[in-house]
Design a protein around this motif. Structure first.
Motif, PDB file in Angstrom:
ATOM      1  N   GLN A   1       0.419  -0.933  -0.061  1.00  0.00           N
ATOM      2  CA  GLN A   1      -0.303   0.224  -0.223  1.00  0.00           C
ATOM      3  C   GLN A   1       1.107   1.481  -0.257  1.00  0.00           C
ATOM      4  O   GLN A   1       2.213   1.350  -0.196  1.00  0.00           O
TER       5      GLN A   1
ATOM      6  N   GLY B   1      -6.188  12.230  -0.302  1.00  0.00           N
ATOM      7  CA  GLY B   1      -4.609  11.487  -0.965  1.00  0.00           C
ATOM      8  C   GLY B   1      -3.070  12.252  -0.942  1.00  0.00           C
ATOM      9  O   GLY B   1      -3.317  13.343   0.026  1.00  0.00           O
TER      10      GLY B   1
ATOM     11  N   LEU C   1      -2.616  12.768  -6.064  1.00  0.00           N
ATOM     12  CA  LEU C   1      -3.039  11.245  -6.424  1.00  0.00           C
ATOM     13  C   LEU C   1      -3.958  10.821  -5.777  1.00  0.00           C
ATOM     14  O   LEU C   1      -3.560  10.538  -4.150  1.00  0.00           O
ATOM     15  N   PRO C   2      -5.156  10.481  -5.373  1.00  0.00           N
ATOM     16  CA  PRO C   2      -6.525  10.099  -4.262  1.00  0.00           C
ATOM     17  C   PRO C   2      -5.834   8.696  -3.829  1.00  0.00           C
ATOM     18  O   PRO C   2      -4.755   8.085  -4.771  1.00  0.00           O
ATOM     19  N   TRP C   3      -6.391   8.589  -2.682  1.00  0.00           N
ATOM     20  CA  TRP C   3      -6.026   7.224  -2.671  1.00  0.00           C
ATOM     21  C   TRP C   3      -5.935   6.582  -2.532  1.00  0.00           C
ATOM     22  O   TRP C   3      -5.560   4.813  -2.487  1.00  0.00           O
ATOM     23  N   ALA C   4      -7.613   5.887  -3.518  1.00  0.00           N
ATOM     24  CA  ALA C   4      -7.665   4.564  -3.885  1.00  0.00           C
ATOM     25  C   ALA C   4      -6.629   4.605  -4.855  1.00  0.00           C
ATOM     26  O   ALA C   4      -6.388   2.807  -5.698  1.00  0.00           O
ATOM     27  N   ARG C   5      -5.810   5.550  -5.953  1.00  0.00           N
ATOM     28  CA  ARG C   5      -5.230   5.175  -6.826  1.00  0.00           C
ATOM     29  C   ARG C   5      -3.767   4.850  -6.326  1.00  0.00           C
ATOM     30  O   ARG C   5      -2.553   4.248  -7.281  1.00  0.00           O
ATOM     31  N   LEU C   6      -3.015   4.603  -4.577  1.00  0.00           N
ATOM     32  CA  LEU C   6      -1.900   4.775  -4.631  1.00  0.00           C
ATOM     33  C   LEU C   6      -1.941   3.773  -3.908  1.00  0.00           C
ATOM     34  O   LEU C   6      -2.679   2.388  -3.161  1.00  0.00           O
ATOM     35  N   HIS C   7      -0.528   2.833  -4.276  1.00  0.00           N
ATOM     36  CA  HIS C   7      -0.284   1.425  -3.862  1.00  0.00           C
ATOM     37  C   HIS C   7       0.781   1.858  -2.483  1.00  0.00           C
ATOM     38  O   HIS C   7       0.538   1.044  -1.162  1.00  0.00           O
TER      39      HIS C   7
ATOM     40  N   THR D   1       1.918   4.308  -8.146  1.00  0.00           N
ATOM     41  CA  THR D   1       0.385   3.972  -8.179  1.00  0.00           C
ATOM     42  C   THR D   1      -0.252   2.741  -8.726  1.00  0.00           C
ATOM     43  O   THR D   1       0.608   1.711  -8.622  1.00  0.00           O
ATOM     44  N   VAL D   2      -1.009   1.839  -8.478  1.00  0.00           N
ATOM     45  CA  VAL D   2      -1.402   1.069  -8.212  1.00  0.00           C
ATOM     46  C   VAL D   2      -1.105  -0.107  -9.746  1.00  0.00           C
ATOM     47  O   VAL D   2      -1.169  -0.944  -9.996  1.00  0.00           O
ATOM     48  N   ASP D   3      -0.889   1.322 -10.520  1.00  0.00           N
ATOM     49  CA  ASP D   3      -1.582   0.434 -11.845  1.00  0.00           C
ATOM     50  C   ASP D   3       0.363   1.034 -12.463  1.00  0.00           C
ATOM     51  O   ASP D   3       0.708   0.509 -13.619  1.00  0.00           O
TER      52      ASP D   3
END
Length: 116
Positions: free
Chosen positions: A8, A44, A56-62, A79-81
């Motif tokens: 995360q 984020g 960078l919103p939290w949902a986009r962060l790894h 990021t998740v991507d």
């Protein structure tokens, strides 16, 4: 020493207060110098480097990692991507770096600690 969270202070220089779009419940972290700044809050991570900025919103962060520098702080958001975004801010005093690290640790733990 690198700090990070799983899978995360006040601003220095001219970055000023976080924009009105930031805020809401939960803690926030703000660090800035005369050119760069970063905000970590309920929305984020937001980096500004010169005239460029990214939200960078939290949902986009790894993962969010940071480490102290001799004269400041470096924060990297993965990021998740896959892309990694990094922002470095300079501190006016060396003691400011330790304070930033302690504050950022607490804020990241609040938002990312439950991700495991």
């Amino acid at each position: 020493m690198t700090h990070g969270y799983g899978q995360q202070g006040g601003p220095v220089g001219g970055f000023g207060a976080p924009p009105a779009m930031f805020g809401g419940p939960g803690p926030e972290f703000v660090a800035a110098d005369e050119r760069n700044g970063l905000v970590v809050d309920a929305e984020g991570v937001h980096f500004e480097q010169g005239p460029h900025g990214i939200e960078l919103p939290w949902a986009r962060l790894h993962t969010v990692r940071f480490y102290p520098l001799d004269a400041g702080l470096s924060v990297a958001a993965v990021t998740v991507d896959g892309p990694v975004y990094e922002c470095r801010v300079r501190a006016r005093r060396r003691s400011q770096v330790s304070q930033w690290c302690a504050e950022l640790t607490a804020v990241l733990h609040h938002y990312l600690g439950a991700r495991g």
